[in-house]
Design a protein around this motif. Sequence first.
Motif, mmCIF file in Angstrom:
data_model
loop_
_atom_site.group_PDB
_atom_site.id
_atom_site.type_symbol
_atom_site.label_atom_id
_atom_site.label_comp_id
_atom_site.label_asym_id
_atom_site.label_seq_id
_atom_site.Cartn_x
_atom_site.Cartn_y
_atom_site.Cartn_z
ATOM 1 N N ILE A 8 0.875 -1.207 -0.010
ATOM 2 C CA ILE A 8 0.272 -0.249 -0.130
ATOM 3 C C ILE A 8 0.704 1.395 -0.164
ATOM 4 O O ILE A 8 0.698 1.998 -1.107
ATOM 5 N N ASN A 11 3.200 1.389 -3.380
ATOM 6 C CA ASN A 11 1.813 2.031 -4.527
ATOM 7 C C ASN A 11 1.406 3.218 -4.292
ATOM 8 O O ASN A 11 0.419 3.050 -5.724
ATOM 9 N N VAL A 12 1.270 3.589 -3.870
ATOM 10 C CA VAL A 12 0.135 4.437 -3.705
ATOM 11 C C VAL A 12 0.386 5.441 -2.764
ATOM 12 O O VAL A 12 0.899 6.450 -2.030
ATOM 13 N N ALA A 15 -0.173 7.239 1.296
ATOM 14 C CA ALA A 15 -0.201 6.544 1.919
ATOM 15 C C ALA A 15 0.747 6.257 2.943
ATOM 16 O O ALA A 15 2.120 7.063 2.675
ATOM 17 N N VAL A 99 -4.662 12.629 -0.636
ATOM 18 C CA VAL A 99 -4.471 10.697 -1.539
ATOM 19 C C VAL A 99 -5.620 10.527 -1.918
ATOM 20 O O VAL A 99 -6.496 10.735 -2.223
ATOM 21 N N ASP A 100 -5.370 9.869 -3.044
ATOM 22 C CA ASP A 100 -6.583 9.574 -3.850
ATOM 23 C C ASP A 100 -6.832 8.844 -3.794
ATOM 24 O O ASP A 100 -6.613 6.734 -3.306
ATOM 25 N N GLN A 103 -7.625 5.408 -5.230
ATOM 26 C CA GLN A 103 -6.454 4.431 -5.480
ATOM 27 C C GLN A 103 -6.209 4.056 -3.812
ATOM 28 O O GLN A 103 -5.789 2.466 -4.237
ATOM 29 N N ILE A 104 -6.697 4.638 -3.023
ATOM 30 C CA ILE A 104 -5.942 3.759 -1.897
ATOM 31 C C ILE A 104 -7.280 2.601 -1.675
ATOM 32 O O ILE A 104 -6.181 1.241 -1.104
ATOM 33 N N ARG A 107 -5.929 -0.810 -4.403
ATOM 34 C CA ARG A 107 -4.921 -0.979 -3.196
ATOM 35 C C ARG A 107 -4.987 -1.957 -1.971
ATOM 36 O O ARG A 107 -4.819 -2.851 -2.044
#
Length: 276
Positions: A8, A11-12, A15, A99-100, A103-104, A107
């Motif tokens: 997490i 890649n985010v 995060a 944060v998106d 997306q999180i 993930r």
Amino acid sequence: MSWMVRDIVDNVPGARHAVVLSADGIPRGATEGLAEKDVRTISAAMSGMQALSKATAHFAGPAAERRWNQTVVEFSEGWAFLIGAGQGAYLAAAADPDVDLQQISFRMHRLVARLGENLTAPPRVSGEYAEEGDGGASAPAGAPPAGFVLPELDKVIAEVPGARHAVLLGSHGLPRGATSGMGQDLADTISAAMTGIQAYSRATAQFVGDPDFEWRQTVIEFAHGWIFLIAAGDGAFLAASAAPDCDIDHFTARLAEAVPALTTGAGTYAEGRGHV
């Protein structure tokens, strides 16, 4: 398991941390950068918040199946997320304010799907709650007492499609008033649980980055509806519920707009019970 949850934060963008915990609050793994005592505190707070969330499922609305999906806590400087991760296990993540969110969430769910049985942790004491049906739990119990119904909240419920109930809670944890669709018994029960959820939500500020971060709201998503907790100034907060298809941004915005009138005009009901 700590190396697994690095997926997490690696890649985010934005995060910060991720923690795996059992339903009874035992940490099973965490990303680097968190002290062991903080991981234990975060796990306990997330577990407690989740247990109370399940207990309030009937507030979100009547349904044969009251499946919890996720809980999101917003602070002034970040977010905390909690989702299921198999039988008796949860995955929590913390992130920056920008944060998106999609997306999180993607993930987190992808990680749960990939790890499968590795994240399954049967609790020492069952964390499941009994499905007792609707049983009239969401219906008002008798006529509300004088000063209990708040016209400002009734107006919001009437104007927002899918909105169901709302109750204003004081810093003492007792309801200061509610919509006309709620009786005193339901308001008292929900208020007690929501006070605990709000306290657990605040306890996750350390997970997000700093215990002094300002808590703004907690959103609990069920398959059959939503529950919201938003700050209402001077230690007070609003709890509300809505149908699954409700525009939650519009609903929470309208609730926030009603706060000034509520915090200056409410209090008769609470004062009558020996509280200011």
